[in-house]
Design a protein around this motif. Structure first.
Motif, PDB file in Angstrom:
ATOM      1  N   GLY A 267      21.495   9.046  19.256  1.00  0.00           N
ATOM      2  CA  GLY A 267      20.773   8.595  20.403  1.00  0.00           C
ATOM      3  C   GLY A 267      19.977   9.474  20.866  1.00  0.00           C
TER       4      GLY A 267
ATOM      5  N   ARG B 278      24.104   6.308  21.566  1.00  0.00           N
ATOM      6  CA  ARG B 278      22.860   5.660  20.754  1.00  0.00           C
ATOM      7  C   ARG B 278      22.893   4.002  21.146  1.00  0.00           C
ATOM      8  N   VAL B 279      21.665   3.466  20.814  1.00  0.00           N
ATOM      9  CA  VAL B 279      21.552   2.366  21.271  1.00  0.00           C
ATOM     10  C   VAL B 279      21.179   1.334  19.803  1.00  0.00           C
TER      11      VAL B 279
ATOM     12  N   ARG C  88      22.690   4.839  28.104  1.00  0.00           N
ATOM     13  CA  ARG C  88      23.128   5.931  27.346  1.00  0.00           C
ATOM     14  C   ARG C  88      23.896   6.882  27.758  1.00  0.00           C
TER      15      ARG C  88
END
Length: 235
Positions: free
Chosen positions: A20, A26-27, A157
């Motif tokens: 991330g 993380r996305v 996030r």
């Protein structure tokens, strides 16, 4: 229900190197070139796998603003996702990833905040949070559009290990392309009976031209190896 446990375990291992932005989670967005390839199922199963293994909650964001289905699917499988919690706010900082235009106003003319149209409910004992956009509350003549602004994703996030975005198919909306530069990785989904790889290849090109990174491909609906003509699309 299609059992994708083995496939999701392999995908989890393949995405281990995806980090991330900054110190946040993380996305990862999932998308297919056209409707009906099973993207929602793949995204949901990956989110479930991630939630079981993660140290912090995992968010499954349903980015289909016309036909949201993830929350209903989770509620329909209590044996896999557990009891679903009550509706809660889907934003940690009052931001949201879309805008309704023209803006919705109450009966006395006061603007209704776009964020109020999305709720989140917990599953897997709080390990997984699933969002839903209340499309039924959008009056005729108005439409929700995904924003090319990373504020919401940056905020999420900080509270999640992994944010999984279920995007509508590219033949229905440009959501994945808009979000491409804001996410850490894009995973393409291709149905097992789709022998024409041109659409997947074109989508990969558009994602990358938009500033995104295609890092994986899920060959859905079959217990077979990915054909060679698909392997070259990811790297």
């Amino acid at each position: 229900m299609v059992d994708l446990t083995a496939e999701m375990a392999a995908l989890w291992a393949a995405l281990a190197r995806v980090q991330g932005a900054g110190a946040g989670g993380r996305v990862i967005q999932f998308v297919a070139a056209h409707q009906g390839e099973g993207t929602s199922t793949v995204a949901r199963e990956f989110a479930r796998m991630a939630a079981v293994r993660a140290r912090k909650p995992v968010w499954l964001v349903d980015a289909d603003l016309e036909n949201p289905s993830q929350l209903d699917a989770v509620c329909a499988e209590p044996e896999r996702f557990g009891r679903v919690g009550p509706p809660a706010s889907a934003t940690p900082d009052q931001s949201i990833f879309y805008a309704v235009r023209p803006p919705i106003r109450s009966r006395n003319g006061v603007p209704v905040a776009d964020r109020r149209l999305t709720v989140a409910r917990s599953a897997l004992g709080g390990r997984l949070w699933v969002s839903r956009f209340s499309v039924e509350l959008v009056p005729p003549g108005r439409r929700a559009k995904v924003l090319s602004d990373g504020t919401y994703w940056s905020a999420l996030r900080r509270h999640a290990d992994t944010v999984v975005i279920d995007c509508p198919a590219a033949d229905r909306a440009e959501t994945a392309e808009v979000l491409a530069p804001l996410v850490d990785a894009t995973v393409l989904v291709v149905a097992a009976d789709d022998t024409d790889a041109r659409q997947a290849s074109a989508l990969k090109t558009r994602i990358e031209e938009a500033g995104g990174r295609c890092i994986g491909l899920v060959f859905n609906r079959a217990q077979v190896q990915t054909p060679k003509f698909l392997r070259r699309f990811v790297g």
